[in-house]
Design a protein around this motif. Sequence first.
Motif, short mmCIF file in Angstrom:
data_model
loop_
_atom_site.label_atom_id
_atom_site.label_comp_id
_atom_site.label_asym_id
_atom_site.label_seq_id
_atom_site.Cartn_x
_atom_site.Cartn_y
_atom_site.Cartn_z
N UNK A 79 0.83 -1.21 0.00
CA UNK A 79 0.00 0.00 0.00
C UNK A 79 0.86 1.25 0.00
N UNK A 80 1.91 1.26 0.81
CA UNK A 80 2.81 2.42 0.83
C UNK A 80 3.46 2.62 -0.54
N UNK A 81 3.89 1.52 -1.16
CA UNK A 81 4.52 1.62 -2.48
C UNK A 81 3.52 2.13 -3.51
N UNK A 82 2.27 1.67 -3.43
CA UNK A 82 1.26 2.12 -4.38
C UNK A 82 0.93 3.60 -4.18
N UNK A 83 0.75 4.03 -2.94
CA UNK A 83 0.45 5.45 -2.67
C UNK A 83 1.60 6.32 -3.16
N UNK A 84 2.83 5.94 -2.86
CA UNK A 84 4.00 6.71 -3.30
C UNK A 84 4.08 6.73 -4.83
N UNK A 85 3.86 5.59 -5.47
CA UNK A 85 3.94 5.53 -6.92
C UNK A 85 2.86 6.33 -7.60
N UNK A 86 1.65 6.27 -7.06
CA UNK A 86 0.57 7.07 -7.63
C UNK A 86 0.86 8.55 -7.53
N UNK A 87 1.31 8.99 -6.36
CA UNK A 87 1.62 10.41 -6.21
C UNK A 87 2.82 10.82 -7.07
N UNK A 90 1.75 11.73 -10.53
CA UNK A 90 0.75 12.82 -10.58
C UNK A 90 -0.69 12.32 -10.48
N UNK A 91 -0.90 11.19 -9.85
CA UNK A 91 -2.23 10.65 -9.63
C UNK A 91 -2.59 10.79 -8.15
N UNK A 92 -2.55 12.04 -7.70
CA UNK A 92 -2.67 12.34 -6.27
C UNK A 92 -4.04 11.94 -5.73
N UNK A 93 -5.11 12.20 -6.47
CA UNK A 93 -6.44 11.82 -5.99
C UNK A 93 -6.54 10.31 -5.81
N UNK A 94 -5.96 9.56 -6.74
CA UNK A 94 -5.94 8.10 -6.61
C UNK A 94 -5.13 7.69 -5.39
N UNK A 95 -4.02 8.36 -5.16
CA UNK A 95 -3.17 8.05 -4.00
C UNK A 95 -3.94 8.29 -2.71
N UNK A 96 -4.67 9.41 -2.63
CA UNK A 96 -5.48 9.68 -1.43
C UNK A 96 -6.57 8.62 -1.25
N UNK A 97 -7.18 8.19 -2.34
CA UNK A 97 -8.23 7.17 -2.24
C UNK A 97 -7.65 5.85 -1.73
N UNK A 98 -6.51 5.45 -2.26
CA UNK A 98 -5.87 4.22 -1.79
C UNK A 98 -5.53 4.35 -0.31
N UNK A 99 -5.01 5.51 0.09
CA UNK A 99 -4.68 5.73 1.50
C UNK A 99 -5.93 5.61 2.37
N UNK A 100 -7.05 6.22 1.92
CA UNK A 100 -8.30 6.12 2.68
C UNK A 100 -8.77 4.66 2.76
N UNK A 101 -8.68 3.94 1.64
CA UNK A 101 -9.06 2.52 1.65
C UNK A 101 -8.19 1.73 2.62
N UNK A 102 -6.91 2.05 2.58
CA UNK A 102 -5.90 1.44 3.44
C UNK A 102 -6.29 1.61 4.90
N UNK A 103 -6.60 2.87 5.29
CA UNK A 103 -7.00 3.14 6.67
C UNK A 103 -8.33 2.48 7.00
N UNK A 104 -9.27 2.52 6.06
CA UNK A 104 -10.60 1.97 6.28
C UNK A 104 -10.60 0.47 6.50
#
Length: 113
Positions: A79-87, A90-104
């Motif tokens: 998840x950390x690798x995916x969030x970092x890679x998305x951001x 330049x896919x910041x909104x996707x990165x935030x969504x993955x982070x929210x899913x991750x926390x959820x």
Amino acid sequence: MHAEGFILDEPSISSTLPMVGDIDDVAFGGHFHGYVIKVGLESDSCVVSVLIDMYGKCRRAEEMVRVFDEVGRMEVGSCNALVAGLSRNSLVNNAFQVFRDFKGQGIDLNVVS
């Protein structure tokens, strides 16, 4: 190493793939990915994380997400690798969504997260 007869295992792949991403050699990384599948390491959490990281560094967001989705489970490293890679791509909104899913999903966050 492989050509010389060495068996590449999880630690050797996990320590080599980040360099492949750093030099932006997606073709070589694709060969590594094929090897990972061939020897059955595609479910190893460290290997999955470095594959995601490598594809992210090589600006291959679709491959990065595909690797993550194929694993079928959320772990802190991938998840950390995916969030970092998305951001990074330049896919910041996707990165935030993955982070929210991750926390959820109740996955324990770490300092990298």
